[in-house]
Structure formats: structure tokens, C-alpha cells
Design an enzyme around this catalytic site. Structure first.
Site, PDB file in Angstrom:
ATOM      1  CE  LYS A 201     -10.151  -4.892  -2.678  1.00 44.05           C
ATOM      2  NZ  LYS A 201      -9.596  -4.184  -3.676  1.00 44.05           N
TER       3      LYS A 201
ATOM      4  CD  GLU B 224      -4.574  -3.716  -6.552  1.00 44.58           C
ATOM      5  OE1 GLU B 224      -5.911  -3.218  -5.666  1.00 44.58           O
ATOM      6  OE2 GLU B 224      -3.841  -4.685  -5.853  1.00 44.58           O
TER       7      GLU B 224
ATOM      8  CG  ASP C  48      -9.497  -2.364  -6.077  1.00 48.82           C
ATOM      9  OD1 ASP C  48     -10.682  -2.563  -6.139  1.00 48.82           O
ATOM     10  OD2 ASP C  48      -8.791  -2.209  -5.128  1.00 48.82           O
TER      11      ASP C  48
ATOM     12  CE  LYS D 194      -4.489  -1.661   0.840  1.00 46.13           C
ATOM     13  NZ  LYS D 194      -5.335  -1.646  -0.043  1.00 46.13           N
TER      14      LYS D 194
ATOM     15  CG  ASP E 279      -4.149  -0.851  -3.853  1.00 46.11           C
ATOM     16  OD1 ASP E 279      -4.489   0.324  -4.471  1.00 46.11           O
ATOM     17  OD2 ASP E 279      -4.804  -1.529  -3.170  1.00 46.11           O
TER      18      ASP E 279
END
Length: 352
Positions: free
Chosen positions: A265, A213, A238, A157, A187
Site C-alpha cells: 500500500k 492477510e 500487510d 474482511k 483479511d
């Protein structure tokens, strides 16, 4: 003659999880159970999981809607299905939880959502190791743990601390592990400003980054399309997929932006049927994908893993989040050598 009920469960993070949207210490899930009154000892369980400030059903009325759904199932029994998909389009986490519970019930209530070699313990799923945002030393500590645990792919992240610090951390990693030895995904959760994004992507490209992402916030299709065309790092969508339930809109988004990957997701997109439709749209355009949990507990994670296991997809998946909660429901899911496995010798715990 179906009946239904639900329970709320607040999952507690073992270590706070840092993202560009803030630090998470708890996360709510709701477990929906369905059963047939003619055989009430067998029930199916589904998890309705929302991510704060991200899920479109993170809004007032979520639990009221879940209560209403259960009441309608209890009232109309076998006739409750009419118009259900349309009614739940605005509540993708509930839609997914119900889909999961019905599949579980259909298959005997043993939490076998999709039969496969994975559930039989004969096949594992490669996964990425997740590195939470935080101070550099904390991120280094997580990284060392993941590498020691056998991960060949990590996901970092980024976007919460100084970008130069994040770049320096990746440079340190690359001094020891080249891109053939360790795949690094990042991400940004939309944290980059669209005007500076390309420059940052150029810096990341020098370090052999596999993909990024959602570099900029969702909803900027033309700007994202420009980045996908110019970026030296493959871009994965995403947040961009959330809230799009119309098949034409799905195809329009992918044809406009032309990303290298999409991230699926199920809790955010409305379940397996919705994900199947995204996969079909992506396949038409040669766009690859992988599945990622949305910080579900083990009930939801198990279902996503089983769906992923029946797909023809060998990429590392984002399914390693079952170990982040202190009060998760015990399950057969285990992480070994960078893979998710289903250990049939480990029993399921009970829903609190």
C-alpha cells in the site's frame, strides 16, 4: 522554480465500510499540487491519504507538516529536495503524495504517472472484489453483486462478527462456487488472538481459502513466523510492513517470518520507491505480492494502478475501491468484469 499548495477533501462513503477497527463513513485526503512558475498552467497533483488508526502519520501535526512542506518548496524552489526523503520518512502519505505530484508534473500534468498500455486503454488489471464486514445478510448481498459483476476473486474482511458466522457464509459460497471457480481471500486485519489463530486457519483451509492477510497483530515476528510455517492457508503480511523504512529491517522481517505474500500500500509505505524496495527484497526470497489501495480517492488510486500496470504481476490486485465514495473525483477509471480499466474517453474531474 517549483511552487506548491494543498487542499483538503473529505471523502464520503456511499455505504459505511466495516472493518475490524470500526466502521468508516468518511475519510480525509489532501491533494498537493506542484507547478513551475515558468509554466504555471501545467501542474502535477498527488494525493496524501491516511487511514485512521493504521497509517503511522495518522497523528497530530499531519496538516502542519504538509503546510510546512509546501512552504519549503515555495521558499527554496529548485533547492527544496535536500534531505527531503529523510524528513518525510515519518510521513509516508505525504511522501507518496509529493512523489505522485512530481511524476505527474514531469509527464505533463495529465495524471499520467507511468506510461503503459493500461493508460492507453489496451490493458486491464485483474482485481479482487471487496466484501465489507457487517451483518451476514449484508455480506451476502455484497457477494452476490460482486459475482454478478464478473469477479473471479473476492476479498472478505473477517474478524468483526462471530467467526462461526463468517465460516458459515464461506461454506454457503462454496456450495455454489469451488476454489477453481472463485478465489476467496480473507483479511483479518490482525483480529485473531495468537493462541487461537492456527485453529481458525485450519477451519478456513477446509474451505479452499486462497490466503489470509495479517491474521494476528503486527509486531509479533516470531509468532507470525510460527503461523507461516504451520498454517495450511498462505499468509500475507500487510500491517506488518508499516513503519519499516530501513532496507536491512525489510530483509530481516521477510527472512524471519517467511510469508507467502506481502501486500503493498504505497500511501502507508512511503510511495513507489519504497514499494520497489519491498518488491526487490521479496523477490530475493521468492515471496509474491500484490498492491492494494488504502482507500485513496481516484487521484491516488490512478497512480497506484499505473505503477501496478508496469510491474510483471498477474495476480488480482486490490484496486477496486474507487466506487465506494459518493464525492470522488471523476476519472477514467472503471471496473468491468472484475478488471480495472482506463477509459480514455472519460475526462478527469476537477479537484474541489
Amino acid at each position: 522554480m517549483l511552487q506548491a499548495s494543498y487542499k483538503k477533501h473529505t471523502l464520503q462513503f456511499i455505504t459505511p465500510g466495516g472493518t475490524s477497527r470500526g466502521v468508516l463513513t468518511t475519510k480525509n485526503s489532501w491533494y498537493i499540487q506542484v507547478w513551475d512558475v515558468r509554466n504555471p498552467t501545467v501542474s502535477g497533483v498527488g494525493e496524501c491519504s491516511i487511514l485512521p488508526h493504521l497509517s503511522i502519520d495518522d497523528k497530530p501535526g499531519f496538516e502542519d507538516k504538509l503546510r510546512e512542506l509546501c512552504a519549503n518548496i515555495n521558499r527554496y524552489a529548485s533547492n527544496y529536495r535536500s534531505n527531503m526523503e529523510d524528513e518525510l520518512l515519518a510521513w509516508p502519505a505525504i511522501r507518496f503524495g509529493l512523489e505522485m505530484a512530481l511524476l505527474d508534473l514531469k509527464n505533463g500534468g495529465h495524471k499520467t504517472i507511468f506510461a503503459s498500455d493500461f493508460v492507453e486503454g489496451k490493458k486491464s488489471i485483474p482485481i479482487n472484489g471487496l466484501i465489507w464486514m457487517g451483518e451476514v445478510d449484508y455480506m451476502k448481498e455484497q457477494l452476490a453483486q460482486k459475482i454478478d459483476s464478473g469477479f473471479k476473486c473476492i476479498k472478505m474482511k473477517i474478524g468483526a462478527i462471530d467467526f462461526e458466522q463468517e465460516i458459515n457464509l464461506i461454506r454457503e459460497i462454496r456450495k455454489t462456487y469451488n476454489s477453481a471457480q472463485l478465489e476467496i481471500r480473507v483479511d483479518a486485519n490482525g483480529a485473531f488472538n495468537s493462541g487461537e489463530a492456527l485453529a481458525k486457519l485450519n477451519e478456513l483451509a477446509k474451505l479452499g481459502i486462497h490466503s489470509i492477510e495479517q491474521p494476528i497483530k503486527a509486531g509479533q515476528w516470531q509468532k507470525m513466523a510460527g503461523l507461516c510455517a504451520e498454517s495450511p492457508v498462505d499468509i500475507a503480511l500487510d500491517e506488518e510492513l508499516i513503519g519499516i523504512s530501513d532496507s536491512y529491517k525489510r530483509e530481516e522481517l521477510l527472512a524471519t517470518v517467511k510469508p507467502a505474500y506481502i501486500i503493498l500500500k504505497p500511501s502507508l509505505l512511503g510511495g513507489f520507491k519504497a514499494c520497489d524496495q519491498w518488491v526487490q527484497a521479496a523477490n530475493k526470497l521468492g515471496i509474491a505480492w500484490w498492491a492494494t489501495s488504502a482507500l485513496e480517492g481516484n487521484i491516488g488510486l490512478n497512480a497506484i494502478a499505473q505503477w501496478t500496470a508496469i510491474q510483471d504481476n498477474t495476480l488480482p490486485q486490490g484496486l477496486g475501491t474507487g466506487q465506494v465514495f459518493a464525492n470522488n473525483i471523476a476519472s477514467p477509471l472503471e471496473v468491468k468484469n472484475g478488471h480495472l480499466i482506463y477509459n480514455k474517453k472519460q475526462p478527469w474531474g476537477t479537484i474541489p
